[in-house]
Enzyme design. Structure first.
Site, PDB file in Angstrom:
ATOM      1  N   SER A 124       0.758  -1.112  -0.078  1.00 29.13           N
ATOM      2  CA  SER A 124       0.074  -0.112   0.043  1.00 29.13           C
ATOM      3  C   SER A 124       0.853   1.212  -0.050  1.00 29.13           C
ATOM      4  CB  SER A 124      -0.974  -0.045   1.395  1.00 29.13           C
ATOM      5  OG  SER A 124      -1.448   1.336   1.537  1.00 29.13           O
ATOM      6  N   GLU A 126       0.296   3.646   1.909  1.00 28.36           N
ATOM      7  CA  GLU A 126       0.220   3.758   3.243  1.00 28.36           C
ATOM      8  C   GLU A 126       1.798   3.790   3.640  1.00 28.36           C
ATOM      9  OE1 GLU A 126      -2.076   5.505   5.765  1.00 28.36           O
ATOM     10  OE2 GLU A 126      -2.638   6.156   3.781  1.00 28.36           O
ATOM     11  N   TYR A 148      -1.570   0.192  10.652  1.00 30.44           N
ATOM     12  CA  TYR A 148      -1.794  -0.293   9.663  1.00 30.44           C
ATOM     13  C   TYR A 148      -0.618  -0.015   8.399  1.00 30.44           C
ATOM     14  CZ  TYR A 148      -3.548  -0.823   4.644  1.00 30.44           C
ATOM     15  OH  TYR A 148      -3.826  -1.316   3.411  1.00 30.44           O
TER      16      TYR A 148
HETATM   17  P1  NAP Z   1     -11.417  -4.806   1.868  1.00 29.85           P
HETATM   18  O1  NAP Z   1     -12.947  -4.357   0.914  1.00 29.85           O
HETATM   19  O2  NAP Z   1     -11.514  -4.311   3.288  1.00 29.85           O
HETATM   20  O3  NAP Z   1     -11.351  -6.300   1.974  1.00 29.85           O
HETATM   21  C1  NAP Z   1     -10.741  -7.031   2.812  1.00 29.85           C
HETATM   22  C2  NAP Z   1     -10.929  -8.281   2.574  1.00 29.85           C
HETATM   23  O4  NAP Z   1     -10.011  -9.160   3.552  1.00 29.85           O
HETATM   24  C3  NAP Z   1     -12.227  -9.048   3.069  1.00 29.85           C
HETATM   25  O5  NAP Z   1     -12.762 -10.002   1.870  1.00 29.85           O
HETATM   26  C4  NAP Z   1     -12.230  -9.436   4.420  1.00 29.85           C
HETATM   27  O6  NAP Z   1     -13.182 -10.699   4.692  1.00 29.85           O
HETATM   28  C5  NAP Z   1     -10.773 -10.091   4.368  1.00 29.85           C
HETATM   29  N1  NAP Z   1     -10.114 -10.281   5.489  1.00 29.85           N
HETATM   30  C6  NAP Z   1     -10.174  -9.527   6.658  1.00 29.85           C
HETATM   31  N2  NAP Z   1      -9.374 -10.098   7.806  1.00 29.85           N
HETATM   32  C7  NAP Z   1      -9.359 -11.614   7.407  1.00 29.85           C
HETATM   33  C8  NAP Z   1      -8.605 -12.620   7.677  1.00 29.85           C
HETATM   34  N3  NAP Z   1      -8.189 -12.578   9.221  1.00 29.85           N
HETATM   35  N4  NAP Z   1      -8.625 -13.875   7.140  1.00 29.85           N
HETATM   36  C9  NAP Z   1      -9.053 -13.857   5.886  1.00 29.85           C
HETATM   37  N5  NAP Z   1      -9.581 -12.744   5.385  1.00 29.85           N
HETATM   38  C10 NAP Z   1      -9.853 -11.737   5.938  1.00 29.85           C
HETATM   39  O7  NAP Z   1     -10.307  -4.281   1.126  1.00 29.85           O
HETATM   40  P2  NAP Z   1     -10.044  -3.783  -0.392  1.00 29.85           P
HETATM   41  O8  NAP Z   1      -9.966  -2.382  -0.303  1.00 29.85           O
HETATM   42  O9  NAP Z   1     -10.593  -4.737  -1.152  1.00 29.85           O
HETATM   43  O10 NAP Z   1      -8.339  -3.784  -0.463  1.00 29.85           O
HETATM   44  C11 NAP Z   1      -7.699  -5.274  -0.677  1.00 29.85           C
HETATM   45  C12 NAP Z   1      -6.222  -5.351  -0.122  1.00 29.85           C
HETATM   46  O11 NAP Z   1      -5.406  -4.066  -0.821  1.00 29.85           O
HETATM   47  C13 NAP Z   1      -6.206  -5.145   1.433  1.00 29.85           C
HETATM   48  O12 NAP Z   1      -5.145  -5.836   1.585  1.00 29.85           O
HETATM   49  C14 NAP Z   1      -6.011  -3.756   1.633  1.00 29.85           C
HETATM   50  O13 NAP Z   1      -5.060  -3.424   2.591  1.00 29.85           O
HETATM   51  C15 NAP Z   1      -5.111  -3.501   0.286  1.00 29.85           C
HETATM   52  N6  NAP Z   1      -4.846  -2.106  -0.269  1.00 29.85           N
HETATM   53  C16 NAP Z   1      -6.184  -1.589  -0.644  1.00 29.85           C
HETATM   54  C17 NAP Z   1      -6.031  -0.231  -1.199  1.00 29.85           C
HETATM   55  C18 NAP Z   1      -7.208   0.327  -1.459  1.00 29.85           C
HETATM   56  O14 NAP Z   1      -7.215   1.708  -1.868  1.00 29.85           O
HETATM   57  N7  NAP Z   1      -8.367  -0.284  -1.846  1.00 29.85           N
HETATM   58  C19 NAP Z   1      -4.817   0.453  -1.532  1.00 29.85           C
HETATM   59  C20 NAP Z   1      -3.590  -0.405  -1.263  1.00 29.85           C
HETATM   60  C21 NAP Z   1      -3.576  -1.629  -0.549  1.00 29.85           C
HETATM   61  P3  NAP Z   1     -14.746 -10.077   5.439  1.00 29.85           P
HETATM   62  O15 NAP Z   1     -15.543  -9.835   4.204  1.00 29.85           O
HETATM   63  O16 NAP Z   1     -14.878 -11.378   6.147  1.00 29.85           O
HETATM   64  O17 NAP Z   1     -14.438  -8.754   6.068  1.00 29.85           O
HETATM   65  O1  F7E Z   2      -8.973   7.878   4.139  1.00 27.86           O
HETATM   66  C1  F7E Z   2      -9.393  11.683   5.147  1.00 27.86           C
HETATM   67  C2  F7E Z   2      -8.735  10.569   6.049  1.00 27.86           C
HETATM   68  O2  F7E Z   2     -10.070   6.027   5.245  1.00 27.86           O
HETATM   69  C3  F7E Z   2      -8.713   8.947   3.047  1.00 27.86           C
HETATM   70  C4  F7E Z   2      -7.331   2.260   2.467  1.00 27.86           C
HETATM   71  O3  F7E Z   2      -7.884   1.436   1.348  1.00 27.86           O
HETATM   72  O4  F7E Z   2      -6.192   3.628   1.087  1.00 27.86           O
HETATM   73  C5  F7E Z   2      -6.838   3.453   2.057  1.00 27.86           C
HETATM   74  O5  F7E Z   2      -6.386   4.090   3.283  1.00 27.86           O
HETATM   75  C6  F7E Z   2      -8.320  10.509   3.736  1.00 27.86           C
HETATM   76  C7  F7E Z   2      -7.502  10.383   5.083  1.00 27.86           C
HETATM   77  O6  F7E Z   2      -8.481   5.823   3.080  1.00 27.86           O
HETATM   78  C8  F7E Z   2     -12.492  11.424   6.753  1.00 27.86           C
HETATM   79  O7  F7E Z   2      -7.828  11.467   7.201  1.00 27.86           O
HETATM   80  C9  F7E Z   2     -11.305  12.898   6.385  1.00 27.86           C
HETATM   81  O8  F7E Z   2      -6.510  11.298   4.827  1.00 27.86           O
HETATM   82  O9  F7E Z   2     -10.716   6.620   2.633  1.00 27.86           O
HETATM   83  P1  F7E Z   2      -9.664   6.572   3.911  1.00 27.86           P
HETATM   84  P2  F7E Z   2      -6.889   5.759   3.572  1.00 27.86           P
HETATM   85  O10 F7E Z   2      -6.419   6.058   4.958  1.00 27.86           O
HETATM   86  O11 F7E Z   2      -6.072   6.541   2.642  1.00 27.86           O
HETATM   87  C10 F7E Z   2      -4.913   3.019   1.363  1.00 27.86           C
HETATM   88  C11 F7E Z   2      -3.980   3.192   0.287  1.00 27.86           C
HETATM   89  C12 F7E Z   2      -4.916   1.763   2.197  1.00 27.86           C
HETATM   90  O12 F7E Z   2      -4.289   1.126   1.698  1.00 27.86           O
HETATM   91  C13 F7E Z   2      -5.959   1.417   2.795  1.00 27.86           C
HETATM   92  O13 F7E Z   2      -6.090  -0.031   3.048  1.00 27.86           O
HETATM   93  O14 F7E Z   2      -9.560  10.902   3.756  1.00 27.86           O
HETATM   94  N1  F7E Z   2     -10.540  11.733   6.037  1.00 27.86           N
HETATM   95  N2  F7E Z   2     -12.449  12.729   6.918  1.00 27.86           N
HETATM   96  C14 F7E Z   2     -11.707  10.661   6.125  1.00 27.86           C
HETATM   97  N3  F7E Z   2     -11.411   9.381   6.107  1.00 27.86           N
HETATM   98  C15 F7E Z   2     -12.454   8.576   6.471  1.00 27.86           C
HETATM   99  N4  F7E Z   2     -12.166   7.226   6.477  1.00 27.86           N
HETATM  100  N5  F7E Z   2     -13.643   9.027   7.157  1.00 27.86           N
HETATM  101  C16 F7E Z   2     -13.829  10.554   7.193  1.00 27.86           C
HETATM  102  O15 F7E Z   2     -14.756  10.855   7.713  1.00 27.86           O
END
Ligand code: NAP
Ligand code: F7E
Length: 322
Positions: A124, A126, A148
């Site tokens: 990520s 992050e 995270y």
């Molecule tokens: P998501 O919608 O939160 O999906 C997470 C998945 O992980 C769900 O299927 C959840 O199952 C499963 N899970 C959680 N804990 C588990 C465990 N202990 N054992 C087995 N399965 C488990 O996340 P996403 O947005 O699709 O992201 C996919 C991956 O990319 C994650 O690793 C995330 O950290 C990473 N990532 C996401 C982003 C982004 O912007 N979306 C960016 C960079 C990296 P349940 O349905 O049971 O909760």
């Molecule tokens: O926050 C700001 C918050 O929770 C984005 C995950 O998929 O992307 C995701 O992480 C920004 C942050 O995503 C609210 O402070 C303001 O600056 O949508 P987010 P994230 O933290 O960037 C990365 C790449 C991952 O890997 C993660 O799994 O928005 N913000 N106000 C808020 N965020 C939330 N959630 N809620 C608010 O009310």
């Protein structure tokens, strides 16, 4: 013979898009799913009958060994995680157990049961956290700002370590934020588009948010799963930034989203300190040149189209017109 793929995190946003992509490409798709007392497969409704579900959890080593044995996969995509950054301060140990040690458990299962399988780790942006340079690229130092982010740094390095120690085909996708109408409701993009629809449907008048000045490089999840697949088709494993190369603030996201429904965000958005994080990632902007040069990958959907498609989907869900 058809290729076989195992996806962890199948029920999540990315899991559903990746499963669709792999099925379209003729793969036999297996998905790891943890036990739940309620339904978690709503994102998979259209493809459920074409998937093989295997019970298991990244916290449970035996279940991972069994899953690799049953799926006997050519490719393993590790998408499972506690993925909500804000939650990681409330559950730091659990987040580390799943997002960091969970990666080792899965790699170890592959190494012992089927080491020829290719491995994708969902790393990520992050990990860049308090950024050392802009734009961020594969060589930018990590400086995570949350439990995270720290756990994902471990996951990144253990993936690299299994590649270097055992010659495994293990790759990291360093994905910047990617969104869609299937995004979890607590993430800011979806929280905003859902909020717009609720206000339009007269179910609410306000939307409470935290830091509106944070900037993110937001892309479309459907485009990003393509990059995951491309990484595992390369002869050599590697680590790739996947991003759009554009950044926008949460405030800009609000502006475009509310305007799509004919609303003015300034009349509805209120700041609630509960949503401000203990440490913030202020600015993310990725440089996807390596992915473009080596994978031939480019994002297709731009910022405005992404925001508007999410608003439209939420309006439709509440049954209200623009
Ligand atoms: P998501 O919608 O939160 O999906 C997470 C998945 O992980 C769900 O299927 C959840 O199952 C499963 N899970 C959680 N804990 C588990 C465990 N202990 N054992 C087995 N399965 C488990 O996340 P996403 O947005 O699709 O992201 C996919 C991956 O990319 C994650 O690793 C995330 O950290 C990473 N990532 C996401 C982003 C982004 O912007 N979306 C960016 C960079 C990296 P349940 O349905 O049971 O909760
Ligand atoms: O926050 C700001 C918050 O929770 C984005 C995950 O998929 O992307 C995701 O992480 C920004 C942050 O995503 C609210 O402070 C303001 O600056 O949508 P987010 P994230 O933290 O960037 C990365 C790449 C991952 O890997 C993660 O799994 O928005 N913000 N106000 C808020 N965020 C939330 N959630 N809620 C608010 O009310």
């Amino acid at each position: 013979m058809n290729k076989r793929a195992l996806i962890t995190g199948l029920t999540g946003q990315d899991g559903s898009y990746l499963a669709e992509l792999l099925l379209d490409r003729g793969y036999e798709v297996f998905g790891l799913m943890r036990r739940s007392s309620s339904e978690t497969t709503e994102r998979l409704d259209d493809i459920a009958d074409r998937l093989t579900i295997i019970g298991g959890d990244l916290l449970d080593q035996t279940s991972l060994m069994d899953a690799i044995e049953q799926a006997n996969p050519d490719e393993v995509y590790n998408l499972a995680a506690q993925s909500f950054v804000a939650e990681s301060w409330k559950e730091p140990v659990y987040t580390g157990d799943v997002d960091a040690l969970g990666v080792t458990r899965l790699l170890e299962a592959i190494k012992r049961v089927h080491p020829a399988a290719r491995f994708y780790q969902a790393s990520s942006s992050e990990m860049f956290g308090k950024v050392h340079e802009t734009p961020q690229r594969e060589t930018t130092p990590f400086h995570p700002r949350s439990p995270y982010g720290a756990a994902k740094v471990y996951g990144y390095y253990i993936t690299m370590n299994y590649r270097e120690s055992y010659g495994m085909h293990a790759s990291n996708g360093i994905l910047f934020n990617h969104e869609s109408p299937r995004r979890g409701i607590e993430f800011v993009t979806r929280k905003i588009t859902d909020g717009v629809a609720r206000i339009k449907a007269e179910l609410a008048t306000e939307l409470a948010l935290g830091n509106l000045d944070a900037q993110r490089d937001w892309g479309f999840a459907g485009d990003y799963v393509q990059a995951m697949w491309l990484m595992l088709q390369q002869e050599e494993p590697g680590d790739y930034v996947v991003a759009t190369g554009e950044t926008h603030s949460v405030r800009e996201f609000c502006e475009v989203a509310f305007a799509r429904a004919g609303l003015d965000y300034e009349k509805h958005v209120v700041i609630d300190p509960r949503f401000v994080r203990p440490a913030e990632v202020e600015l993310l902007l990725g440089d996807p040149s390596k992915a473009k040069a080596e994978l031939g990958w480019e994002p297709k959907m731009g910022f405005r189209e992404l925001v508007e498609s999410m608003v439209d989907a939420d309006l439709a869900r509440y049954g209200v017109a623009r």
